[in-house]
Motif scaffolding. Structure first.
Motif, PDB file in Angstrom:
ATOM      1  N   GLN A 182       0.822  -1.205   0.000  1.00 32.67           N
ATOM      2  CA  GLN A 182       0.000   0.000   0.000  1.00 32.67           C
ATOM      3  C   GLN A 182       0.861   1.263   0.000  1.00 32.67           C
ATOM      4  OE1 GLN A 182      -2.877  -0.054   3.123  1.00 32.67           O
ATOM      5  NE2 GLN A 182      -3.873  -1.938   2.440  1.00 32.67           N
ATOM      6  N   THR A 183       1.913   1.236   0.810  1.00 37.39           N
ATOM      7  CA  THR A 183       2.853   2.352   0.836  1.00 37.39           C
ATOM      8  C   THR A 183       4.267   1.794   0.828  1.00 37.39           C
ATOM      9  OG1 THR A 183       2.952   2.446   3.263  1.00 37.39           O
ATOM     10  CG2 THR A 183       1.238   3.760   2.171  1.00 37.39           C
ATOM     11  N   ALA A 184       5.236   2.652   0.513  1.00 38.06           N
ATOM     12  CA  ALA A 184       6.628   2.214   0.483  1.00 38.06           C
ATOM     13  C   ALA A 184       7.092   1.780   1.864  1.00 38.06           C
ATOM     14  CB  ALA A 184       7.518   3.342  -0.049  1.00 38.06           C
ATOM     15  N   GLU A 185       6.626   2.474   2.918  1.00 42.25           N
ATOM     16  CA  GLU A 185       7.039   2.128   4.274  1.00 42.25           C
ATOM     17  C   GLU A 185       6.502   0.758   4.676  1.00 42.25           C
ATOM     18  OE1 GLU A 185       5.641   4.916   3.366  1.00 42.25           O
ATOM     19  OE2 GLU A 185       7.315   6.347   3.584  1.00 42.25           O
ATOM     20  N   LYS A 186       5.218   0.516   4.385  1.00 42.11           N
ATOM     21  CA  LYS A 186       4.634  -0.780   4.724  1.00 42.11           C
ATOM     22  C   LYS A 186       5.277  -1.912   3.932  1.00 42.11           C
ATOM     23  CE  LYS A 186       0.061   0.818   6.194  1.00 42.11           C
ATOM     24  NZ  LYS A 186      -1.405   0.729   5.962  1.00 42.11           N
ATOM     25  N   GLU A 187       5.585  -1.658   2.674  1.00 41.80           N
ATOM     26  CA  GLU A 187       6.227  -2.683   1.863  1.00 41.80           C
ATOM     27  C   GLU A 187       7.610  -3.034   2.426  1.00 41.80           C
ATOM     28  OE1 GLU A 187       7.580  -3.549  -2.782  1.00 41.80           O
ATOM     29  OE2 GLU A 187       6.549  -1.681  -2.229  1.00 41.80           O
ATOM     30  N   LYS A 188       8.361  -2.001   2.814  1.00 38.35           N
ATOM     31  CA  LYS A 188       9.695  -2.230   3.363  1.00 38.35           C
ATOM     32  C   LYS A 188       9.613  -2.998   4.680  1.00 38.35           C
ATOM     33  CE  LYS A 188      13.916   0.236   4.675  1.00 38.35           C
ATOM     34  NZ  LYS A 188      14.557   1.582   4.802  1.00 38.35           N
ATOM     35  N   GLU A 189       8.657  -2.622   5.517  1.00 40.69           N
ATOM     36  CA  GLU A 189       8.509  -3.276   6.815  1.00 40.69           C
ATOM     37  C   GLU A 189       8.097  -4.736   6.661  1.00 40.69           C
ATOM     38  OE1 GLU A 189       5.714  -2.924  10.843  1.00 40.69           O
ATOM     39  OE2 GLU A 189       5.627  -1.393   9.256  1.00 40.69           O
ATOM     40  N   SER A 190       7.085  -4.991   5.805  1.00 39.55           N
ATOM     41  CA  SER A 190       6.613  -6.370   5.618  1.00 39.55           C
ATOM     42  C   SER A 190       7.656  -7.233   4.925  1.00 39.55           C
ATOM     43  CB  SER A 190       5.305  -6.383   4.825  1.00 39.55           C
ATOM     44  OG  SER A 190       5.468  -5.733   3.567  1.00 39.55           O
ATOM     45  N   GLN A 191       8.419  -6.647   3.992  1.00 39.37           N
ATOM     46  CA  GLN A 191       9.477  -7.396   3.333  1.00 39.37           C
ATOM     47  C   GLN A 191      10.584  -7.765   4.327  1.00 39.37           C
ATOM     48  OE1 GLN A 191       9.579  -8.254  -0.302  1.00 39.37           O
ATOM     49  NE2 GLN A 191      10.872  -9.690   0.814  1.00 39.37           N
ATOM     50  N   LYS A 192      10.894  -6.853   5.227  1.00 42.60           N
ATOM     51  CA  LYS A 192      11.909  -7.129   6.247  1.00 42.60           C
ATOM     52  C   LYS A 192      11.450  -8.263   7.158  1.00 42.60           C
ATOM     53  CE  LYS A 192      14.519  -4.931   9.987  1.00 42.60           C
ATOM     54  NZ  LYS A 192      14.744  -3.679  10.747  1.00 42.60           N
ATOM     55  N   ARG A 193      10.162  -8.252   7.549  1.00 39.83           N
ATOM     56  CA  ARG A 193       9.635  -9.319   8.399  1.00 39.83           C
ATOM     57  C   ARG A 193       9.676 -10.663   7.675  1.00 39.83           C
ATOM     58  NH1 ARG A 193       5.057  -7.188   9.536  1.00 39.83           N
ATOM     59  NH2 ARG A 193       3.844  -8.208   7.885  1.00 39.83           N
ATOM     60  N   ALA A 194       9.307 -10.671   6.388  1.00 36.95           N
ATOM     61  CA  ALA A 194       9.342 -11.916   5.618  1.00 36.95           C
ATOM     62  C   ALA A 194      10.762 -12.450   5.504  1.00 36.95           C
ATOM     63  CB  ALA A 194       8.731 -11.685   4.238  1.00 36.95           C
ATOM     64  N   ASN A 195      11.717 -11.570   5.236  1.00 35.45           N
ATOM     65  CA  ASN A 195      13.117 -11.999   5.130  1.00 35.45           C
ATOM     66  C   ASN A 195      13.621 -12.560   6.458  1.00 35.45           C
ATOM     67  OD1 ASN A 195      13.203 -11.151   2.468  1.00 35.45           O
ATOM     68  ND2 ASN A 195      14.057  -9.145   2.955  1.00 35.45           N
ATOM     69  N   THR A 196      13.226 -11.928   7.556  1.00 34.78           N
ATOM     70  CA  THR A 196      13.648 -12.408   8.880  1.00 34.78           C
ATOM     71  C   THR A 196      13.086 -13.796   9.158  1.00 34.78           C
ATOM     72  OG1 THR A 196      13.748 -10.134   9.719  1.00 34.78           O
ATOM     73  CG2 THR A 196      13.624 -11.911  11.346  1.00 34.78           C
ATOM     74  N   LEU A 197      11.798 -13.983   8.877  1.00 35.04           N
ATOM     75  CA  LEU A 197      11.181 -15.294   9.100  1.00 35.04           C
ATOM     76  C   LEU A 197      11.805 -16.367   8.219  1.00 35.04           C
ATOM     77  CD1 LEU A 197       7.424 -14.218   9.382  1.00 35.04           C
ATOM     78  CD2 LEU A 197       8.908 -15.035  11.224  1.00 35.04           C
ATOM     79  N   ALA A 198      12.124 -16.010   6.969  1.00 33.83           N
ATOM     80  CA  ALA A 198      12.754 -16.970   6.068  1.00 33.83           C
ATOM     81  C   ALA A 198      14.147 -17.360   6.560  1.00 33.83           C
ATOM     82  CB  ALA A 198      12.827 -16.392   4.659  1.00 33.83           C
ATOM     83  N   ASN A 199      14.910 -16.392   7.035  1.00 31.77           N
ATOM     84  CA  ASN A 199      16.255 -16.687   7.549  1.00 31.77           C
ATOM     85  C   ASN A 199      16.202 -17.538   8.808  1.00 31.77           C
ATOM     86  OD1 ASN A 199      17.495 -15.210   5.482  1.00 31.77           O
ATOM     87  ND2 ASN A 199      17.415 -13.295   6.642  1.00 31.77           N
ATOM     88  N   LEU A 200      15.241 -17.243   9.690  1.00 30.05           N
ATOM     89  CA  LEU A 200      15.076 -18.051  10.898  1.00 30.05           C
ATOM     90  C   LEU A 200      14.717 -19.495  10.555  1.00 30.05           C
ATOM     91  CD1 LEU A 200      13.117 -15.559  13.205  1.00 30.05           C
ATOM     92  CD2 LEU A 200      15.449 -16.421  13.561  1.00 30.05           C
ATOM     93  N   PHE A 201      13.850 -19.666   9.568  1.00 25.95           N
ATOM     94  CA  PHE A 201      13.466 -21.020   9.182  1.00 25.95           C
ATOM     95  C   PHE A 201      14.654 -21.804   8.624  1.00 25.95           C
ATOM     96  CE2 PHE A 201      11.975 -24.018   5.933  1.00 25.95           C
ATOM     97  CZ  PHE A 201      11.216 -24.858   6.730  1.00 25.95           C
ATOM     98  N   ILE A 202      15.464 -21.141   7.786  1.00 24.73           N
ATOM     99  CA  ILE A 202      16.633 -21.807   7.217  1.00 24.73           C
ATOM    100  C   ILE A 202      17.578 -22.269   8.321  1.00 24.73           C
ATOM    101  CG2 ILE A 202      18.700 -21.459   5.806  1.00 24.73           C
ATOM    102  CD1 ILE A 202      17.059 -19.627   4.020  1.00 24.73           C
TER     103      ILE A 202
END
Length: 636
Positions: A327-347
């Motif tokens: 929806q906004t650049a800030e929300k996209e950056k925040e949600s992308q950071k959360r997704a990357n963190t969860l993916a790294n934790l899973f690995i």
């Protein structure tokens, strides 16, 4: 911390309550297995897969031309290369049903395309996909994987049983007897619980038939006929109501228990469907946020600090948690950071496991395979032959021809309305009909159900009766109404000329339909050609008055050679009497053909040229089928 614990306990309680109430959804009391996959168990493994798609290559060439883009710039945009799968690891065995969940553009369909070697427009940058420790190839995939696509491409005018019998004749080994094929069809009907609609027409969105869920089961049955060890489905529950979708997943779960590996993609399954999955792979923007058993996903995310809220569907909550908010650049950056963190934790959590699946406890080495043994009398092992030999081209041709003769065109509902009986309307009708067949033809050819040559000859010969009827209805009354030469010889020669000319138009329509990806483009090219042939045919503008380019066009105009032949038939050996007062003049009809410059070639030349034009268009049609992918971009 206490609140978190309460949430988990309540979720577990509600989960158990859901299980106790699950009988509501079991509309099918028969839970037995009718046949299983009797071959060697399969292991599908994906290692460190990174997959990239060139979005520029997915734009149709005609759209690029419409935007005035030069061909050498179509695929050169560096920003068009998008990574859709990143560092994916996966290992699934026979007896397991794995569901890939996530939002749109999460990489689900791309993963299925890579596994099935249908990665059009994409490229594997690193990693590999293996089946039984062998790298995948189109030949290996075709031998052991059945791919059920999201859209049902079936013959709407056939019943369920007729559809399966038709496919069985093409897909089962040629050493199968008719009784064996019929038995396999009945076993599939029983396995997929299609007995109640076996004699009902399949239908489609334009032709009333079986329900959407039953039609989806028929699509699964088409692939199940050859008893594959791996079954892959792209959005099988899409477009179905919740009750039908639930029962469909129950069917897939039962197929997995039959020693098959079932892999499917789904957006956000409701809770009663989610609990049916053995394994779940949660993807977001090509990253893996979770991979493991469905029942352990709540516990996994709870340990990470994301407990599932009370009364919430775990699939909904965690798909939303890992989604990218644009929806906004800030929300996209925040949600992308959360997704990357969860993916790294899973690995980090699964890197020491051989199957890359998270276990509830580190010492839990229990097999996640969901095979449930049945009594031997409930299971009928179908014979599996590694070196199955499918029917040859001649047998395929016979089957396709018989089906085309016994039934009208598979997609009648999509035919362009025939507003009047003329050659131009017939061309448009054939072009529309051929385009409506393209999607099914593309899937059949890609799946190896039959090859191009049998289809080509079956279509050409199978449509001859329709062509003859059209010419008879169109040509015979006009001949006598026009008071043309009543001699039987002249009539038959005239009828043959008309037959050849109309068939030239039919062959041209088939070619343009197979050449271009949309009905609009094919209709446009067909109209351009037909109009050019019409204007240079000699009866609108004299051949003597044509300038150089149209004159050469007239050389390949089937309308010109048809007109020239008919004029010679009617006028060359005919004498007309004209009376002026008391004087009668005999005027040779040949003067008419001479005045129109239609006597420069013998009569037989018209027949030869028309035959050559037909053969040329049919050759172009065959080459288009052979070398141009018949994937239609038409939204039917």
């Amino acid at each position: 911390m206490k609140e978190t614990t309460d949430n988990v306990s309540l979720d577990d309680a509600s989960w158990g309550q859901t299980k106790t109430q699950d009988t509501i959804f079991h509309s099918e009391e028969d839970n037995s297995l009718y046949f299983t996959y009797s071959g060697k168990s399969n292991v599908l493994e994906v290692k460190e897969l990174n997959y990239q798609v060139n979005t520029a290559s997915l734009i149709p060439w005609y759209e690029n031309l419409a935007q005035m883009k030069m061909p050498w710039t179509w695929k050169s945009d560096p920003h068009s290369h998008v990574t859709v799968i990143q560092n994916l690891n996966l290992k699934v065995r026979s007896g397991q049903m794995l569901a890939i969940i996530g939002t749109t553009a999460g990489g689900k369909t791309s993963l299925l395309d890579v596994i099935t070697c249908r990665d059009h427009g994409g490229k594997i940058k690193s990693g590999q996909v293996m089946i039984n420790n062998k790298p995948i190839t189109p030949q290996l995939v075709r031998k052991c994987i059945a791919h059920v696509r999201q859209d049902d491409r079936l013959l709407p005018h056939l019943t369920v049983r007729e559809t399966l019998l038709f496919v069985a004749k093409l897909r089962l080994p040629k050493f199968f007897s008719d009784s064996q094929r019929k038995k396999r069809v009945e076993d599939v009907i029983a396995e997929l619980r299609l007995r109640q609609c076996a004699n009902t027409r399949v239908g489609n969105e334009y032709l009333r038939g079986v329900s959407g869920g039953e039609r989806r089961r028929v699509s699964i049955g088409v692939q199940l006929l050859w008893n594959p060890g791996i079954l892959i489905l792209d959005e099988p529950t899409s477009g179905l109501d919740s009750f039908t979708a639930h029962n469909l997943v129950i069917t897939l779960s039962r197929l997995a228990r039959g020693n098959r590996l079932v892999l499917l993609s789904v957006h956000q399954p409701r809770s009663d469907i989610f609990q049916l999955f053995d394994l779940v792979l949660l993807m977001t923007s090509g990253l893996t946020a979770y991979g493991g058993t469905a029942k352990d996903m709540v516990q996994y995310f709870t340990e990470l600090g994301y407990p599932c809220p009370r009364y919430s569907n775990p699939a909904d909550f965690y798909v939303d948690l890992t989604s990218i908010d644009k929806q906004t650049a800030e929300k996209e950056k925040e949600s992308q950071k959360r997704a990357n963190t969860l993916a790294n934790l899973f690995i980090e959590k699964v890197k020491h496991f051989d199957d890359f699946l998270w276990k509830a406890t580190e010492g839990d080495n229990t097999d996640t395979t969901a095979i449930k043994q049945r009594n031997s009398e409930e299971v009928i092992n179908m014979p599996h032959h590694v070196n199955d030999q499918l029917p040859g081209s001649l047998k395929q041709f016979t089957i396709l021809l018989r089906n085309r003769e016994s039934n009208s065109c598979p997609c009648q509902s999509q035919q362009v309305p025939r507003t009047d009986l003329n050659t131009g309307a017939m061309c448009l009708n054939i072009t529309g009909t051929s385009h409506s067949e393209r999607a099914m033809l593309y899937h059949d050819l890609e799946g190896g159900m039959y090859s191009v040559s049998p289809y080509f000859f079956a279509k050409i010969l199978g449509e001859l009766p329709e062509h003859c009827i059209f010419v008879v209805i169109y040509g015979i009354p006009i001949y006598w109404m026009a008071n043309l030469v009543p001699d039987p010889e002249h009539f038959l020669l005239n009828f043959l000329l008309l037959w050849l000319a109309v068939y030239s138009a039919r062959a041209m329509a088939l070619w343009v339909a197979a050449l271009l990806p949309t009905l609009q483009l094919s209709a446009f090219l067909g109209n351009v050609l037909f109009t050019s042939f019409y204007l240079s045919g000699g009866f609108v503008i004299s051949l003597n008055s044509l300038w150089t380019v149209p004159f050469w066009v007239s050389k390949i105009s089937f309308l010109r050679w048809n007109f020239e032949g008919m004029m010679q038939l009617q006028f060359t050996n005919t004498t007309y009497e004209i009376t002026d007062g008391n004087t009668t003049y005999e005027i040779p009809g040949k003067l008419v053909t001479q005045a129109l410059d239609l006597d420069s070639h013998p009569l037989y030349v018209s027949y030869l040229v028309l035959t050559g034009i037909i053969c040329s268009f049919l050759l172009l049609y065959y080459l288009s089928l052979r070398f141009i992918k018949q994937k239609s971009t038409q939204d039917w």
